[in-house]
Design an enzyme around this catalytic site. Sequence first.
Site, PDB file in Angstrom:
ATOM      1  N   LYS A   1     -13.777   1.872  -3.987  1.00  0.00           N
ATOM      2  CA  LYS A   1     -14.771   2.334  -3.003  1.00  0.00           C
ATOM      3  C   LYS A   1     -15.835   3.202  -3.678  1.00  0.00           C
ATOM      4  O   LYS A   1     -17.034   3.075  -3.382  1.00  0.00           O
ATOM      5  CB  LYS A   1     -14.077   3.120  -1.884  1.00  0.00           C
ATOM      6  CG  LYS A   1     -13.248   2.266  -0.949  1.00  0.00           C
ATOM      7  CD  LYS A   1     -12.922   2.960   0.356  1.00  0.00           C
ATOM      8  CE  LYS A   1     -11.937   4.067   0.216  1.00  0.00           C
ATOM      9  NZ  LYS A   1     -11.432   4.583   1.506  1.00  0.00           N
TER      10      LYS A   1
ATOM     11  N   GLU B   1       0.831  -1.198   0.000  1.00  0.00           N
ATOM     12  CA  GLU B   1       0.000   0.000   0.000  1.00  0.00           C
ATOM     13  C   GLU B   1       0.870   1.255   0.000  1.00  0.00           C
ATOM     14  O   GLU B   1       0.465   2.299  -0.503  1.00  0.00           O
ATOM     15  CB  GLU B   1      -0.954   0.001   1.204  1.00  0.00           C
ATOM     16  CG  GLU B   1      -2.110   0.982   1.048  1.00  0.00           C
ATOM     17  CD  GLU B   1      -3.196   0.797   2.100  1.00  0.00           C
ATOM     18  OE1 GLU B   1      -4.220   0.165   1.787  1.00  0.00           O
ATOM     19  OE2 GLU B   1      -3.016   1.274   3.234  1.00  0.00           O
TER      20      GLU B   1
ATOM     21  N   HIS C   1       6.343 -26.939   3.569  1.00  0.00           N
ATOM     22  CA  HIS C   1       5.501 -28.003   3.021  1.00  0.00           C
ATOM     23  C   HIS C   1       4.430 -27.430   2.091  1.00  0.00           C
ATOM     24  O   HIS C   1       3.445 -28.108   1.794  1.00  0.00           O
ATOM     25  CB  HIS C   1       4.860 -28.794   4.159  1.00  0.00           C
ATOM     26  CG  HIS C   1       5.870 -29.514   5.004  1.00  0.00           C
ATOM     27  ND1 HIS C   1       6.275 -30.805   4.742  1.00  0.00           N
ATOM     28  CD2 HIS C   1       6.591 -29.100   6.080  1.00  0.00           C
ATOM     29  CE1 HIS C   1       7.191 -31.165   5.628  1.00  0.00           C
ATOM     30  NE2 HIS C   1       7.398 -30.148   6.451  1.00  0.00           N
TER      31      HIS C   1
END
EC number: 5.3.1.9
Length: 548
Positions: free
Chosen positions: A514, A355, A386
């Site tokens: 937004k 960000e 793993h």
Amino acid sequence: MKNINPSQTAAWKALQQHFEQMKDVTISSLFAKDDQRFNRFSATFDDQMLVDFSKNRITSETLEKLQDLAKETDLAGAIKSMFSGEKINRTEDRAVLHIALRNRSNTPIVVDGKDVMPEVNAVLAKMKQFCDRVISGDWKGYTGKAITDVVNIGIGGSDLGPYMVTEALRPYKNHLNMHFVSNVDGTHIAEALKPLNPETTLFLVASKTFTTQETMTNAHSARDWFLSAAGDPAHVAKHFAALSTNAKAVGEFGIDTNNMFEFWDWVGGRYSLWSAIGLSIALSVGFEHFEQLLSGAHAMDKHFAETPAEKNLPVLLALIGIWYNNFFGAETEAILPYDQYMHRFPAYFQQGNMESNGKYVDRNGHPVDYQTGPIIWGEPGTNGQHAFYQLIHQGTKLIPCDFIAPAISHNPLSDHHAKLLSNFFAQTEALAFGKSLEDVEAEFAAAGKTPEQVAHVAPFKVFEGNRPTNSILLREITPFSLGALIALYEHKIFTQGVILNIYTFDQWGVELGKQLANRILPELADDQEVTSHDSSTNALINRFKNWR
């Protein structure tokens, strides 16, 4: 702060030429030539942290040229600008002073002609008083019972930082149970509330403006849940506090503004855990431990501000990151903590880095002609071994990795920690030095395999090595050392943003989604067909309406 295109500097051009000399040099050959390599390419901090950057594809000449780049882009001047309160977040006309929140020396830091430290200290004192009351049981809910559970409602910086730190410092946890709700998906708040008792639950609503959609949606649902049991809206004041600057909206929600904890425009969201946003941390581990967290960060701030570039840990890590990102073409960096309590650390700095430095426009407003922020990801060891280490070891992508581990475990069960750390040490060794075809063939021959069997399998067992890593070994994960570690990464991100000529402390990339969501939300209120978007978005919305 100067606006200098790094790719036009003499240092950048020198690095391009140097890369041609270095691109085929192996880490193993660098160690073979220099038995003092670890001593030359490692440093300690405060006897709490060892940073080993010797297993990188760098030489002393590489670092000198990278430090020349830092000089040409005026990193030293930018550091002074930030610490002096200059408004280096120019797109929002704000100072950037998370360093003031943990300024334990209490020296004046001036913004717009005013020392900010008295207000910082006043909020800290108010937080301490509040924490002492809640933790001691003096703070009572509406039925006279003490608080047992605290729910932090926030998103982004108001959630990731406090959640990461409370998890990392769980060994210091008191009797209060901490819960974190961020996602606007109703499942998150619904599941968080299921085991809780309204009589003993305290909510912290973390939103500077008290208008953040996700946070306020969750806060209203929490209040509805609470009032379904408590009944009287007057009781809200005993069970909700606000981390905000909007006193009017806080009061209208039903929160006593005496229980509103302020912070300032010069506190960026992803750098806000040191502020009132960290109230959940202080409630979880006690205010004294919160102060130690601040002290650790302040110690790293001093190191960053005062140490020459060639010994400055955040600067060194930042320069090495730029070397891989811009010259080797590495697109990602992995953060791999070998400590289960640190399981949210990669996610926290995924936000912190991506960000901050995920920008394609430079400080002059022009598209860049170089790479800016890398993709950050990671999981705790040994789980990652793993899952995705296969690709790091034998894939076609170059992925520089930071390995982080404490020497002392908070849970010294049997030989668990020795096994964990043996993997920590082994992985960086394997990534650096690999395993040659000759070694594989000799190993198979010693095991009695036929030449045909060896030839059939051997190529798949070869590890090229030459995969770069940094190792950060902490004495122990304590509030102080964690504070220093977080600040180390914060200043690494800032350093890279300065050198890459981008604005690190704004985040305009979150706005468009937004805005469009606010436009789409009313369209979801009925069952009418939507035609106002592109064909894909229209089809998705209409199928959603059909299926819901």
